[in-house]
Enzyme design. Structure first.
Site, PDB file in Angstrom:
ATOM      1  N   ASN A  91       0.813  -1.224   0.000  1.00  0.00           N
ATOM      2  CA  ASN A  91       0.000   0.000   0.000  1.00  0.00           C
ATOM      3  C   ASN A  91       0.846   1.274   0.000  1.00  0.00           C
ATOM      4  OD1 ASN A  91      -2.408   1.794   0.937  1.00  0.00           O
ATOM      5  ND2 ASN A  91      -0.902   1.977   2.596  1.00  0.00           N
ATOM      6  N   TYR A 157       2.969  10.156 -11.774  1.00  0.00           N
ATOM      7  CA  TYR A 157       2.160   9.353 -10.830  1.00  0.00           C
ATOM      8  C   TYR A 157       1.367   8.304 -11.614  1.00  0.00           C
ATOM      9  CZ  TYR A 157      -1.224   7.937  -7.326  1.00  0.00           C
ATOM     10  OH  TYR A 157      -2.001   7.173  -6.481  1.00  0.00           O
ATOM     11  N   LYS A 161       1.439   4.034 -11.384  1.00  0.00           N
ATOM     12  CA  LYS A 161       0.288   3.158 -11.126  1.00  0.00           C
ATOM     13  C   LYS A 161       0.007   2.241 -12.332  1.00  0.00           C
ATOM     14  CE  LYS A 161      -0.421   4.279  -6.848  1.00  0.00           C
ATOM     15  NZ  LYS A 161      -0.275   3.293  -5.754  1.00  0.00           N
ATOM     16  N   PRO A 187      -8.275   2.445  -6.304  1.00  0.00           N
ATOM     17  CA  PRO A 187      -9.271   3.457  -5.923  1.00  0.00           C
ATOM     18  C   PRO A 187      -9.240   4.707  -6.794  1.00  0.00           C
ATOM     19  CG  PRO A 187      -7.792   2.881  -4.070  1.00  0.00           C
ATOM     20  CD  PRO A 187      -7.164   2.396  -5.342  1.00  0.00           C
ATOM     21  N   GLY A 188     -10.381   5.406  -6.775  1.00  0.00           N
ATOM     22  CA  GLY A 188     -10.449   6.791  -7.241  1.00  0.00           C
ATOM     23  C   GLY A 188     -10.235   7.682  -6.025  1.00  0.00           C
ATOM     24  N   PHE A 194      -3.225  11.851   1.292  1.00  0.00           N
ATOM     25  CA  PHE A 194      -2.658  11.775  -0.060  1.00  0.00           C
ATOM     26  C   PHE A 194      -2.442  13.158  -0.688  1.00  0.00           C
ATOM     27  CE2 PHE A 194      -3.388  11.431  -4.678  1.00  0.00           C
ATOM     28  CZ  PHE A 194      -2.501  10.424  -5.034  1.00  0.00           C
TER      29      PHE A 194
HETATM   30  P1  NDP Z   1      -1.630   8.572   2.878  1.00  0.00           P
HETATM   31  O1  NDP Z   1      -0.671   9.664   2.596  1.00  0.00           O
HETATM   32  O2  NDP Z   1      -2.698   8.824   3.878  1.00  0.00           O
HETATM   33  O3  NDP Z   1      -0.821   7.251   3.293  1.00  0.00           O
HETATM   34  C1  NDP Z   1       0.338   6.865   2.603  1.00  0.00           C
HETATM   35  C2  NDP Z   1       1.068   5.821   3.422  1.00  0.00           C
HETATM   36  O4  NDP Z   1       2.233   5.407   2.685  1.00  0.00           O
HETATM   37  C3  NDP Z   1       1.526   6.373   4.746  1.00  0.00           C
HETATM   38  O5  NDP Z   1       1.315   5.405   5.747  1.00  0.00           O
HETATM   39  C4  NDP Z   1       3.011   6.589   4.545  1.00  0.00           C
HETATM   40  O6  NDP Z   1       3.710   6.365   5.766  1.00  0.00           O
HETATM   41  C5  NDP Z   1       3.340   5.477   3.551  1.00  0.00           C
HETATM   42  N1  NDP Z   1       4.565   5.762   2.815  1.00  0.00           N
HETATM   43  C6  NDP Z   1       4.802   6.766   1.942  1.00  0.00           C
HETATM   44  N2  NDP Z   1       6.080   6.711   1.535  1.00  0.00           N
HETATM   45  C7  NDP Z   1       6.643   5.655   2.166  1.00  0.00           C
HETATM   46  C8  NDP Z   1       7.942   5.095   2.167  1.00  0.00           C
HETATM   47  N3  NDP Z   1       8.940   5.621   1.422  1.00  0.00           N
HETATM   48  N4  NDP Z   1       8.191   4.010   2.926  1.00  0.00           N
HETATM   49  C9  NDP Z   1       7.197   3.481   3.680  1.00  0.00           C
HETATM   50  N5  NDP Z   1       5.956   3.957   3.726  1.00  0.00           N
HETATM   51  C10 NDP Z   1       5.690   5.044   2.981  1.00  0.00           C
HETATM   52  O7  NDP Z   1      -2.270   8.194   1.473  1.00  0.00           O
HETATM   53  P2  NDP Z   1      -3.259   7.009   1.019  1.00  0.00           P
HETATM   54  O8  NDP Z   1      -3.681   6.206   2.172  1.00  0.00           O
HETATM   55  O9  NDP Z   1      -4.292   7.635   0.192  1.00  0.00           O
HETATM   56  O10 NDP Z   1      -2.289   6.180   0.070  1.00  0.00           O
HETATM   57  C11 NDP Z   1      -2.120   4.782   0.163  1.00  0.00           C
HETATM   58  C12 NDP Z   1      -2.022   4.192  -1.228  1.00  0.00           C
HETATM   59  O11 NDP Z   1      -3.246   4.408  -1.902  1.00  0.00           O
HETATM   60  C13 NDP Z   1      -0.946   4.815  -2.113  1.00  0.00           C
HETATM   61  O12 NDP Z   1      -0.296   3.776  -2.831  1.00  0.00           O
HETATM   62  C14 NDP Z   1      -1.734   5.716  -3.060  1.00  0.00           C
HETATM   63  O13 NDP Z   1      -1.068   5.889  -4.278  1.00  0.00           O
HETATM   64  C15 NDP Z   1      -2.993   4.882  -3.210  1.00  0.00           C
HETATM   65  N6  NDP Z   1      -4.157   5.608  -3.703  1.00  0.00           N
HETATM   66  C16 NDP Z   1      -4.705   6.654  -2.984  1.00  0.00           C
HETATM   67  C17 NDP Z   1      -5.826   7.299  -3.463  1.00  0.00           C
HETATM   68  C18 NDP Z   1      -6.452   8.461  -2.770  1.00  0.00           C
HETATM   69  O14 NDP Z   1      -7.279   9.171  -3.398  1.00  0.00           O
HETATM   70  N7  NDP Z   1      -6.155   8.729  -1.519  1.00  0.00           N
HETATM   71  C19 NDP Z   1      -6.491   6.856  -4.694  1.00  0.00           C
HETATM   72  C20 NDP Z   1      -5.814   5.776  -5.371  1.00  0.00           C
HETATM   73  C21 NDP Z   1      -4.723   5.158  -4.861  1.00  0.00           C
HETATM   74  P3  NDP Z   1       4.935   7.217   6.325  1.00  0.00           P
HETATM   75  O15 NDP Z   1       4.832   8.606   5.773  1.00  0.00           O
HETATM   76  O16 NDP Z   1       4.775   7.133   7.810  1.00  0.00           O
HETATM   77  O17 NDP Z   1       6.143   6.475   5.838  1.00  0.00           O
HETATM   78  C1  8X3 Z   2      -5.069   8.648  -6.544  1.00  0.00           C
HETATM   79  C2  8X3 Z   2      -6.220   8.959  -7.417  1.00  0.00           C
HETATM   80  O1  8X3 Z   2      -6.990  10.577  -9.185  1.00  0.00           O
HETATM   81  O2  8X3 Z   2      -6.223  11.503  -7.073  1.00  0.00           O
HETATM   82  O3  8X3 Z   2      -4.394   7.534  -7.036  1.00  0.00           O
HETATM   83  O4  8X3 Z   2      -4.650  10.567  -8.640  1.00  0.00           O
HETATM   84  S1  8X3 Z   2      -5.991  10.462  -8.123  1.00  0.00           S
END
Ligand code: NDP
Ligand code: 8X3
Length: 262
Positions: A91, A157, A161, A187-188, A194
């Site tokens: 994740n 980005y 993905k 996800p969207g 994020f």
């Molecule tokens: P958050 O920023 O809330 O969480 C991201 C998590 O990734 C944190 O726990 C962070 O932990 C961890 N992380 C980031 N960089 C590192 C690293 N170098 N090593 C270890 N851990 C890392 O965002 P989301 O929960 O939204 O993101 C989770 C996933 O979901 C991602 O892959 C994102 O691309 C994907 N996603 C998110 C969407 C959205 O709209 N939110 C939509 C589609 C996909 P820490 O900083 O403590 O290391």
């Molecule tokens: C995150 C979804 O559309 O914000 O992966 O890039 S978007």
């Protein structure tokens, strides 16, 4: 629904958002959790909560998935009881910046590629041989709608993905003669940290992304991840694309109330 009670689940990026919600959802299923991210204080707080609310057995450790030798060292050093991981949830990931390619910051690109692609590969390369040797395991990658449907100012980005999607599909081919499963949950819009990360801490701009849209919650996504993990062993959920009802593609989103009829 197959029980996953007592299964060992490794979640990367469990300190926030979707990773944290997955920890909560898998704890509710009675799993044992290995949680990692860079912010270990947050992981410890989460572990305490999960122990209190679900009696979960949890082990946390700090990990930057971009650091290949740290990944090898941390995963090799896991206590024996934690080495036989049943489910790996890749994740950890992020977006940085929202610029046209010719205006983008190369440092942002490197951070996204190093985390979303190389970090996912490092962790997977470390855990997969054990799963193959045991003839059991499930890898669930968190991709994105951006890995199917690119959008302007998101080229790098999006590319990371798309890479997650390609890795997931090719892994499934590599493992087709084994009982292992590989899924992707894509996800969207989900309200997490994020956008705050993407906009380098600009809270107002980040909040604007979710304003007046009934977006998904991290728990909605964790629910889909648990669904993948709880199918019977002969059923593979290859891919779930999950978006808010008010989002139809990467760029088509409805801001404001939905038309609910007369
Ligand atoms: P958050 O920023 O809330 O969480 C991201 C998590 O990734 C944190 O726990 C962070 O932990 C961890 N992380 C980031 N960089 C590192 C690293 N170098 N090593 C270890 N851990 C890392 O965002 P989301 O929960 O939204 O993101 C989770 C996933 O979901 C991602 O892959 C994102 O691309 C994907 N996603 C998110 C969407 C959205 O709209 N939110 C939509 C589609 C996909 P820490 O900083 O403590 O290391
Ligand atoms: C995150 C979804 O559309 O914000 O992966 O890039 S978007």
């Amino acid at each position: 629904m197959a029980s996953i009670k007592d299964r060992i689940v490794l979640i990367t990026g469990a300190s926030s958002g979707i990773g944290r919600a997955c920890a909560e959802a898998f704890a509710a299923e009675g799993c044992k959790l290995l949680l990692c991210a860079r912010r270990e204080d947050r992981l410890e707080d989460l572990a305490r909560t999960l122990r209190e609310t679900h009696g979960t057995t949890v082990h946390t450790f700090s990990l930057d998935v971009r650091d290949r030798s740290a990944v090898v060292k941390a995963l090799d050093a896991l206590p024996d009881a934690w080495k036989t991981i049943d489910i790996l949830i890749n994740n950890a990931g992020l977006a940085r910046g929202l610029e046209k390619l010719h205006e983008g910051l190369v440092e942002d690109w490197e951070e996204m590629i190093d985390t979303n692609v190389k970090g996912l590969l490092y962790v997977t390369r470390q855990m997969l041989p054990g799963m193959v040797a045991r003839g059991s395991g499930h890898v669930i990658n968190i991709g994105s709608i951006a890995g199917h449907d690119p959008y302007p100012r998101g080229a790098v980005y999006n590319a990371t993905k798309f890479a997650v999607d390609a890795i997931t599909r090719a892994m499934r081919m590599d493992l087709v003669d084994t009982p292992l499963r590989v899924s992707t949950v894509d996800p969207g819009l989900v309200e997490t940290e994020f956008s705050l990360v993407r906009f380098h801490g600009d809270r107002e701009r980040a909040d604007g992304v979710y304003e007046n849209i009934d977006v998904c919650t991290p728990a909605d996504i964790a629910d889909a991840v648990v669904y993948c993990a709880t199918r019977p062993p002969h059923v593979s959920i290859n891919e779930i694309i999950i978006m808010p009802t008010a989002q139809a593609s990467s760029i088509v989103k409805h801001v404001g109330p939905l038309k609910r009829g007369e």
